[in-house]
Enzyme design. Structure first.
Site, mmCIF file in Angstrom:
data_model
loop_
_atom_site.group_PDB
_atom_site.id
_atom_site.type_symbol
_atom_site.label_atom_id
_atom_site.label_comp_id
_atom_site.label_asym_id
_atom_site.label_seq_id
_atom_site.Cartn_x
_atom_site.Cartn_y
_atom_site.Cartn_z
ATOM 1 N N GLY A 145 0.825 -1.221 0.000
ATOM 2 C CA GLY A 145 0.000 0.000 0.000
ATOM 3 C C GLY A 145 0.852 1.262 0.000
ATOM 4 N N GLN A 168 -1.510 7.484 1.576
ATOM 5 C CA GLN A 168 -1.159 8.684 2.361
ATOM 6 C C GLN A 168 0.048 8.417 3.270
ATOM 7 O OE1 GLN A 168 -4.010 9.915 5.343
ATOM 8 N NE2 GLN A 168 -3.066 11.930 5.587
ATOM 9 N N ARG A 191 -1.598 -0.566 -7.418
ATOM 10 C CA ARG A 191 -1.590 0.379 -8.538
ATOM 11 C C ARG A 191 -0.176 0.912 -8.740
ATOM 12 N NH1 ARG A 191 -2.762 5.829 -6.115
ATOM 13 N NH2 ARG A 191 -2.858 5.436 -3.884
ATOM 14 N N ASP A 228 -0.641 -7.392 -5.208
ATOM 15 C CA ASP A 228 -1.952 -7.447 -4.554
ATOM 16 C C ASP A 228 -1.760 -8.201 -3.237
ATOM 17 O OD1 ASP A 228 -4.506 -8.010 -3.667
ATOM 18 O OD2 ASP A 228 -5.257 -8.620 -5.641
ATOM 19 N N TYR A 248 -15.091 -1.132 8.996
ATOM 20 C CA TYR A 248 -13.659 -0.811 9.025
ATOM 21 C C TYR A 248 -13.084 -1.072 10.429
ATOM 22 C CZ TYR A 248 -9.485 2.188 9.157
ATOM 23 O OH TYR A 248 -8.211 2.683 9.328
HETATM 24 P P1 NAD Z 1 -4.504 4.908 1.783
HETATM 25 O O1 NAD Z 1 -5.907 4.590 1.399
HETATM 26 O O2 NAD Z 1 -4.001 6.272 1.542
HETATM 27 O O3 NAD Z 1 -3.523 3.874 1.067
HETATM 28 C C1 NAD Z 1 -3.806 2.501 1.008
HETATM 29 C C2 NAD Z 1 -3.099 1.941 -0.213
HETATM 30 O O4 NAD Z 1 -3.412 0.545 -0.290
HETATM 31 C C3 NAD Z 1 -3.543 2.567 -1.537
HETATM 32 O O5 NAD Z 1 -2.425 3.105 -2.226
HETATM 33 C C4 NAD Z 1 -4.185 1.410 -2.313
HETATM 34 O O6 NAD Z 1 -3.920 1.444 -3.705
HETATM 35 C C5 NAD Z 1 -3.516 0.199 -1.663
HETATM 36 N N1 NAD Z 1 -4.297 -1.025 -1.789
HETATM 37 C C6 NAD Z 1 -5.633 -1.183 -1.698
HETATM 38 N N2 NAD Z 1 -5.952 -2.479 -1.907
HETATM 39 C C7 NAD Z 1 -4.798 -3.151 -2.126
HETATM 40 C C8 NAD Z 1 -4.467 -4.494 -2.389
HETATM 41 N N3 NAD Z 1 -5.416 -5.446 -2.499
HETATM 42 N N4 NAD Z 1 -3.173 -4.842 -2.556
HETATM 43 C C9 NAD Z 1 -2.207 -3.878 -2.451
HETATM 44 N N5 NAD Z 1 -2.445 -2.593 -2.227
HETATM 45 C C10 NAD Z 1 -3.738 -2.220 -2.057
HETATM 46 O O7 NAD Z 1 -4.338 4.498 3.321
HETATM 47 P P2 NAD Z 1 -3.347 5.120 4.402
HETATM 48 O O8 NAD Z 1 -4.001 6.310 4.963
HETATM 49 O O9 NAD Z 1 -1.990 5.216 3.852
HETATM 50 O O10 NAD Z 1 -3.447 3.986 5.512
HETATM 51 C C11 NAD Z 1 -2.521 2.921 5.615
HETATM 52 C C12 NAD Z 1 -2.893 2.076 6.818
HETATM 53 O O11 NAD Z 1 -2.950 2.885 7.992
HETATM 54 C C13 NAD Z 1 -4.252 1.381 6.729
HETATM 55 O O12 NAD Z 1 -4.178 0.134 7.366
HETATM 56 C C14 NAD Z 1 -5.163 2.285 7.537
HETATM 57 O O13 NAD Z 1 -6.258 1.590 8.061
HETATM 58 C C15 NAD Z 1 -4.217 2.742 8.616
HETATM 59 N N6 NAD Z 1 -4.642 4.000 9.240
HETATM 60 C C16 NAD Z 1 -4.602 5.172 8.542
HETATM 61 C C17 NAD Z 1 -5.016 6.353 9.151
HETATM 62 C C18 NAD Z 1 -4.999 7.670 8.422
HETATM 63 O O14 NAD Z 1 -5.498 8.671 8.978
HETATM 64 N N7 NAD Z 1 -4.450 7.744 7.220
HETATM 65 C C19 NAD Z 1 -5.466 6.321 10.479
HETATM 66 C C20 NAD Z 1 -5.532 5.105 11.145
HETATM 67 C C21 NAD Z 1 -5.090 3.945 10.520
HETATM 68 N N1 SER Z 2 -8.215 8.061 9.596
HETATM 69 C C1 SER Z 2 -8.863 6.798 9.450
HETATM 70 C C2 SER Z 2 -10.187 6.932 8.835
HETATM 71 O O1 SER Z 2 -10.779 7.979 8.989
HETATM 72 C C3 SER Z 2 -9.023 6.138 10.819
HETATM 73 O O2 SER Z 2 -8.453 4.905 10.784
HETATM 74 O O3 SER Z 2 -10.668 6.017 8.239
#
Ligand code: NAD
Ligand code: SER
Length: 322
Positions: A13, A17, A41, A58, A146
Site C-alpha cells: 500500500g 497517504q 496500482r 496485490d 472498518y
Molecule cells: P490509503 O488509502 O491512503 O492507502 C492505502 C493503499 O493501499 C492505496 O495506495 C491502495 O492502492 C492500496 N491497496 C488497496 N488495496 C490493495 C491491495 N489489495 N493490494 C495492495 N495494495 C492495495 O491508506 P493510508 O491512509 O496510507 O493507511 C494505511 C494504513 O494505515 C491502513 O491500514 C489504515 O487503516 C491505517 N490508518 C490510517 C489512518 C490515516 O489517517 N491515514 C489512520 C488510522 C489507521
Molecule cells: N483516519 C482513518 C479513517 O478515517 C481512521 O483509521 O478512516
C-alpha cells in the site's frame, strides 16, 4: 535463497497517504535499494523517483508476497494496504476482504519467511461504548465494518505472535494529517482537505459538525512513532504491542478551522455533516497513550498551531513546484 541475508524492507500500500512518506523515511534510513515499495496500482519500476523499486503487488496474493520476499531477501514488512473507513463502509465486503484477507496473507508470508511485521491499527477499533478518553485496554465494540477489520487485525497479530512467534507490532493511528499524498477515503479526511481548500478557495465546507473532536496526529510524528516502535527492543514490549494507543492531539473541527483562519486571511468554514459524522461520533475524542510512553518512550512533537503552520508551509511549497 541460500546465503542471502533477509534484511530488505517491503512496504505494501506504498502509494497511499502513509506509504508515500514512510517509504521516503525508510529509504533515507536504510538506503533506497533496501526498501521495496509495492501497491496494487502504479507502474513496475526498477528505479522510482527517489531511487528505489516499486512493484505491483496485490496483498491478497499470498504466494506472490512469499515469492517476492524470498527472491529479494525481505526481512520486514510494513503492511499498509487497506480500505479506510468511509470507502470501507460504502463497500463492506471489499473492506473485509482486503483488510482481513490482506493481513492474513502478510502474516502467512511472515510465518513462511520469518519476517518482522508492522500492521497499523486505528482509533476506529473503539466503539461508542468506550470512554471518550479511550484507555489502552477497554471493550472494543466498533460500529463500523472498518473498525471491525482493525480489531480483527489486532487479534490476528496477537495469534501469530503467540502461536508462531512472529514479531508483529502495531499502532492505533489517530487521524493523520499530511500534504505529500492525498488522504485515502477516511472519516478524518476533512482535517486534510481543509488545508488545500483554505489555500485555494479560502473556504471549506466541512463534512462533520463543528464540535466533532477526534484524536489527530501530524504525519511527521506518525512516521517517527512507527520507526521508534519498530526499533524498540522486543523485550520492552508488553501485551499491547499489536495496537498501541499513542499520545497525540485532540481538537474539534471548529478549533482546526479557527487555527487555520489565524494563518490564512479571509478563510471561512461551513459545516454540512454527512454520513461520515456517524463514524466520527462512534470514535473517542482522545486516547490514553501512557503504555506506549512507558514501553518505547513515545511523545508527539507538534501541537495544533505548529501542525497548521507546517501543513500550510508544505502545501504552499508543493503548489509552487507544480
Ligand atoms: P490509503 O488509502 O491512503 O492507502 C492505502 C493503499 O493501499 C492505496 O495506495 C491502495 O492502492 C492500496 N491497496 C488497496 N488495496 C490493495 C491491495 N489489495 N493490494 C495492495 N495494495 C492495495 O491508506 P493510508 O491512509 O496510507 O493507511 C494505511 C494504513 O494505515 C491502513 O491500514 C489504515 O487503516 C491505517 N490508518 C490510517 C489512518 C490515516 O489517517 N491515514 C489512520 C488510522 C489507521
Ligand atoms: N483516519 C482513518 C479513517 O478515517 C481512521 O483509521 O478512516
Amino acid at each position: 535463497m541460500p546465503g542471502l541475508v533477509a534484511d530488505k524492507i517491503l512496504v505494501t500500500g506504498a502509494l497511499g497517504q502513509i506509504g508515500t512518506e514512510l517509504v521516503e523515511a525508510l529509504r533515507e534510513k536504510h538506503g533506497p535499494a533496501n526498501v521495496i515499495a509495492s501497491d496494487i496500482r502504479g507502474e513496475n519500476t526498477k528505479a522510482s523517483t527517489n531511487g528505489g523499486v516499486h512493484v505491483l503487488l496485490d496483498v491478497l496474493d499470498t504466494e506472490a508476497i512469499i515469492t517476492l520476499c524470498r527472491q529479494e531477501g525481505v526481512g520486514t514488512i510494513y503492511h499498509l494496504a487497506a480500505l479506510l473507513s468511509a470507502t470501507g463502509e460504502q463497500n463492506p465486503e471489499l473492506c473485509r476482504k482486503v483488510n482481513v484477507g490482506g493481513t492474513i496473507s502478510v502474516l502467512e508470508a511472515a510465518k513462511e519467511c520469518s519476517l518482522r511485521v508492522f500492521i497499523p491499527s486505528s482509533i476506529a477499533v473503539f466503539g461508542p461504548d468506550a470512554p471518550k478518553h479511550a484507555p489502552q485496554v477497554t471493550a472494543l465494540n466498533p460500529t463500523t465494518v472498518y473498525g471491525e477489520t482493525k480489531v480483527k487485525g489486532e487479534l490476528l497479530a496477537q495469534e501469530y505472535w503467540e502461536k508462531h512467534g512472529i514479531d508483529v507490532r502495531g499502532i492505533r493511528y489517530p487521524g493523520l494529517i499530511s500534504y505529500k499524498a492525498p488522504a485515502g477515503g477516511g472519516t478524518t479526511d476533512y482535517a486534510v482537505e481543509i488545508f488545500e481548500a483554505a489555500l485555494k478557495d479560502r473556504y471549506y465546507n466541512c463534512f462533520v459538525r463543528p464540535d466533532t473532536r477526534l484524536p489527530m496526529l501530524y504525519m511527521d510524528d506518525a512516521i517517527r512513532a512507527t520507526l521508534m516502535l519498530m526499533d524498540a527492543q522486543v523485550d520492552t514490549l508488553g501485551p499491547s504491542k499489536a495496537g498501541y494507543n499513542i499520545d497525540c492531539q485532540s481538537f474539534t473541527a471548529e478549533e482546526l478551522a479557527q487555527a487555520i483562519a489565524k494563518e490564512v486571511d479571509g478563510f471561512t468554514c461551513d459545516f454540512s455533516p454527512d454520513v461520515r459524522q456517524t463514524y466520527a461520533d462512534s470514535w473517542p475524542d482522545s486516547v490514553d497513550g501512557s503504555i506506549a510512553k512507558q514501553e518505547w518512550n513515545w511523545s508527539p512533537t507538534y501541537d495544533l498551531d505548529e501542525m497548521v503552520k507546517a501543513m500550510l508551509h508544505g502545501l504552499s511549497n508543493k503548489q509552487e513546484v507544480r
